[in-house]
Motif scaffolding. Structure first.
Motif, mmCIF file in Angstrom:
data_model
loop_
_atom_site.group_PDB
_atom_site.id
_atom_site.type_symbol
_atom_site.label_atom_id
_atom_site.label_comp_id
_atom_site.label_asym_id
_atom_site.label_seq_id
_atom_site.Cartn_x
_atom_site.Cartn_y
_atom_site.Cartn_z
ATOM 1 N N ASP A 134 38.602 51.291 39.667
ATOM 2 C CA ASP A 134 39.359 51.749 38.497
ATOM 3 C C ASP A 134 40.514 50.794 38.189
ATOM 4 N N CYS A 135 41.159 50.322 39.224
ATOM 5 C CA CYS A 135 42.268 49.379 39.036
ATOM 6 C C CYS A 135 41.780 48.084 38.394
ATOM 7 N N ARG A 136 40.645 47.598 38.890
ATOM 8 C CA ARG A 136 40.085 46.373 38.332
ATOM 9 C C ARG A 136 39.732 46.551 36.863
ATOM 10 N N ASP A 137 39.211 47.706 36.492
ATOM 11 C CA ASP A 137 38.890 47.974 35.086
ATOM 12 C C ASP A 137 40.158 47.969 34.232
ATOM 13 N N GLN A 138 41.243 48.521 34.772
ATOM 14 C CA GLN A 138 42.504 48.548 34.032
ATOM 15 C C GLN A 138 43.060 47.128 33.839
ATOM 16 N N VAL A 139 42.937 46.319 34.862
ATOM 17 C CA VAL A 139 43.420 44.937 34.771
ATOM 18 C C VAL A 139 42.598 44.149 33.753
ATOM 19 N N ASP A 140 41.282 44.343 33.760
ATOM 20 C CA ASP A 140 40.432 43.656 32.785
ATOM 21 C C ASP A 140 40.743 44.106 31.360
ATOM 22 N N SER A 185 40.494 38.420 39.906
ATOM 23 C CA SER A 185 39.619 37.750 40.879
ATOM 24 C C SER A 185 39.868 38.254 42.297
ATOM 25 N N VAL A 186 41.136 38.507 42.616
ATOM 26 C CA VAL A 186 41.475 39.015 43.943
ATOM 27 C C VAL A 186 40.917 40.425 44.144
ATOM 28 N N LEU A 187 41.046 41.262 43.127
ATOM 29 C CA LEU A 187 40.554 42.644 43.229
ATOM 30 C C LEU A 187 39.050 42.695 43.483
ATOM 31 N N LYS A 188 38.336 41.725 42.974
ATOM 32 C CA LYS A 188 36.889 41.696 43.173
ATOM 33 C C LYS A 188 36.513 41.371 44.613
ATOM 34 N N THR A 189 37.433 40.810 45.356
ATOM 35 C CA THR A 189 37.146 40.470 46.755
ATOM 36 C C THR A 189 37.602 41.575 47.718
ATOM 37 N N MET A 190 38.294 42.581 47.199
ATOM 38 C CA MET A 190 38.810 43.655 48.052
ATOM 39 C C MET A 190 37.774 44.761 48.218
ATOM 40 N N ASN A 191 38.069 45.713 49.101
ATOM 41 C CA ASN A 191 37.155 46.842 49.331
ATOM 42 C C ASN A 191 36.821 47.535 48.014
ATOM 43 N N SER A 192 35.553 47.671 47.757
ATOM 44 C CA SER A 192 35.115 48.211 46.464
ATOM 45 C C SER A 192 35.044 49.734 46.494
ATOM 46 N N ASP A 193 36.218 50.373 46.738
ATOM 47 C CA ASP A 193 36.228 51.833 46.653
ATOM 48 C C ASP A 193 36.546 52.243 45.223
#
Length: 233
Positions: free
Chosen positions: A137-143, A124-132
């Motif tokens: 890629d990090c968010r995909d790995q966490v999911d 949830s935190v990663l989704k609020t950060m700069n979407s570079d």
């Protein structure tokens, strides 16, 4: 002479008569009814019995509860001692444990739940950060790590129980979840993301909890022997 004797007789005081008069004048203390005394005695006795019963109940409640809590604490500590982060392991599992006598399977589930909770928060935190690109890629790995851990929990509650084959599958999935988180951080560093330190700090708990879950399942057989549980099928 006779008249003199008669007059003398009038001047005499009869001692017995005087004592009878005095006795009639002295008031006697009132007698307490026997029934009232018996009632008071019965009330006092009943009060003592109730008091003793309350003391016994309080003593029983204060002596039994700690023993159950100590049993759960000892079991969780035995399991967490095989992990790399025993203190976070014990704290995270104890905070969500509700069983006075948890077994190894339930403790592993609680460890996975703690990992899932931390990873969900991180996602949830990663989704609020700069979407570079690095963050995406990090968010995909966490999911993906979340998916692996959810598969592990599902495998433990389905079918005939936690067999040797399921233990191996769960170990593989948890290991992949650890790798996914490491890959997330590696990608952020390789791409020079300015968020790498922030993400690393936020990922600390999820990495520790997932590592602990992996250590528990990897040492499943050894822990079972320590706890003297029923062998796996």
């Amino acid at each position: 002479m006779d008249s003199i004797n008669v007059l003398k007789g009038y001047g005499k005081v009869n001692p017995e008569h005087n004592l009878e008069v005095q006795a009639q004048k002295i008031p006697h203390p009132p007698k307490r009814p026997i029934i009232s005394t018996l009632v008071i005695s019965a009330i006092v006795g009943l009060t003592l019995v109730i008091g003793l019963m309350l003391v016994a109940l309080i003593h029983e409640s204060t002596t039994e509860s700690p023993s159950l809590s100590t049993s759960a604490e000892s079991t969780i500590k035995t399991v967490c001692n095989v992990t790399r982060y025993p203190e976070p392991c014990f704290t995270s599992i104890s905070s969500i444990n509700s069983s006075p006598k948890p077994d190894l399977v339930s403790i592993l589930k609680l460890s996975l739940q703690a990992s899932i909770s931390e990873l969900s928060h991180l996602s949830s935190v990663l989704k609020t950060m700069n979407s570079d690109a690095a963050i995406r890629d990090c968010r995909d790995q966490v999911d993906e790590a979340l998916s692996q851990l959810n598969d592990s929990v599902s495998a433990m509650v389905m079918g005939e129980g936690l067999t040797e084959a399921k233990v191996k599958d769960v170990q593989t999935w948890i290991s992949s979840a650890v790798t996914d988180q490491e890959t997330c951080l590696d990608g952020l560093e390789e791409m020079g993301s300015t968020s790498v330190d922030d993400v690393k700090k936020r990922m600390k708990k999820s990495m520790e909890f997932t590592s602990n879950s992996l250590a528990i399942v990897a040492n499943f057989r050894a822990i079972l022997d320590k706890l003297s549980h029923i062998p796996l099928h």
